[in-house]
Write an enzyme that holds these catalytic residues in place. Sequence first.
Site, mmCIF file in Angstrom:
data_model
loop_
_atom_site.group_PDB
_atom_site.id
_atom_site.type_symbol
_atom_site.label_atom_id
_atom_site.label_comp_id
_atom_site.label_asym_id
_atom_site.label_seq_id
_atom_site.Cartn_x
_atom_site.Cartn_y
_atom_site.Cartn_z
ATOM 1 N N ASN A 103 0.856 -1.188 0.000
ATOM 2 C CA ASN A 103 0.000 0.000 0.000
ATOM 3 C C ASN A 103 0.888 1.232 0.000
ATOM 4 O OD1 ASN A 103 -2.381 1.637 0.319
ATOM 5 N ND2 ASN A 103 -1.916 1.822 2.502
ATOM 6 N N HIS A 155 0.823 5.160 1.368
ATOM 7 C CA HIS A 155 0.080 5.969 2.325
ATOM 8 C C HIS A 155 0.719 7.358 2.385
ATOM 9 C CE1 HIS A 155 -2.467 6.817 5.761
ATOM 10 N NE2 HIS A 155 -1.409 7.325 6.359
ATOM 11 N N SER A 172 4.749 6.843 2.365
ATOM 12 C CA SER A 172 5.364 5.564 2.740
ATOM 13 C C SER A 172 4.749 4.444 1.913
ATOM 14 C CB SER A 172 5.087 5.229 4.212
ATOM 15 O OG SER A 172 5.415 6.299 5.077
ATOM 16 N N ASP A 224 -2.768 0.556 7.973
ATOM 17 C CA ASP A 224 -1.550 1.359 7.728
ATOM 18 C C ASP A 224 -0.428 1.008 8.698
ATOM 19 O OD1 ASP A 224 -2.980 2.713 5.727
ATOM 20 O OD2 ASP A 224 -3.690 4.233 7.131
HETATM 21 C C1 GAR Z 1 -2.773 9.086 -2.697
HETATM 22 O O1 GAR Z 1 -2.274 10.250 -2.108
HETATM 23 C C2 GAR Z 1 -2.603 7.914 -1.763
HETATM 24 O O2 GAR Z 1 -1.434 7.947 -1.005
HETATM 25 C C3 GAR Z 1 -3.805 8.080 -0.883
HETATM 26 O O3 GAR Z 1 -4.841 8.470 -1.756
HETATM 27 C C4 GAR Z 1 -4.286 9.167 -2.873
HETATM 28 C C5 GAR Z 1 -4.755 8.472 -4.131
HETATM 29 O O4 GAR Z 1 -4.385 9.200 -5.268
HETATM 30 N N1 GAR Z 1 -4.115 6.868 -0.207
HETATM 31 C C6 GAR Z 1 -4.683 6.828 0.993
HETATM 32 O O5 GAR Z 1 -4.997 7.820 1.627
HETATM 33 C C7 GAR Z 1 -4.922 5.420 1.512
HETATM 34 N N2 GAR Z 1 -5.387 5.459 2.853
HETATM 35 P P1 GAR Z 1 -4.427 8.507 -6.691
HETATM 36 O O6 GAR Z 1 -5.789 7.858 -6.864
HETATM 37 O O7 GAR Z 1 -4.242 9.648 -7.652
HETATM 38 O O8 GAR Z 1 -3.304 7.494 -6.746
#
Ligand code: GAR
Length: 209
Positions: free
Chosen positions: A106, A108, A135, A144
């Site tokens: 994942n 995060h 991360s 997480d």
């Molecule tokens: C990213 O910033 C990712 O790290 C976060 O959501 C966004 C997705 O962007 N993930 C989380 O918060 C997971 N808990 P994307 O759809 O453009 O890749």
Amino acid sequence: KARVAVLISGTGTNMAALLYAAKAESCPYEIVLVASNNPDAAGLALAAAEGIATWSLSHKGMNRDAFDALVDDQLRAVGADYVALAGYMRILSSDFVAKWQDRMLNIHPSLLPLYKGLDTHRKAIEAGDRHGGCSVHVVTADLDDGPVLAQTPVAILPGDTPDSLAARVLIAEHQLYPPTLAAYVTRERSAGWLLGRVRDLALALPETD
Ligand code: GAR
């Protein structure tokens, strides 16, 4: 190449970064499926246009275990070796996590173990931190919480808002995730190769009384 399925819920820019990196001949993984719990996720159209198989189903009104079992069916159907969560905004059932133990990563948007869950950038700014960041970690039963494989700190600027910080952290995410996934599948595969060699050698040894 290792077969990777990517789970998304939204824009899918991290999925795109993984997918573009996979176009290099030297990349040790390929993307075999992009799946989503949100049929309107923008990333689905992007993946389809790149010739990647997609699958989506709204989780609304469905029991978590039942929904995750359907996702698992899709992953098995395409022969996925690994799962990459990329903005997948659903907590996974413990059953699903157990099935993909050590096979699911994942990304995060914080410097774990700081700020698990949501609203990470606001929390970092309000805490007066000098850096936010991102991360990549192995997914375990707790949210997480799994072993961190790689991180990128991103300096917080005076006047940063959660949105302005998120935009810069996202650039760092796109740089971080593909090589970290590549290194992970390479390490896992060489460990498997080594075990296979040890077994072959053991089988080749002459029988002793
Ligand atoms: C990213 O910033 C990712 O790290 C976060 O959501 C966004 C997705 O962007 N993930 C989380 O918060 C997971 N808990 P994307 O759809 O453009 O890749």
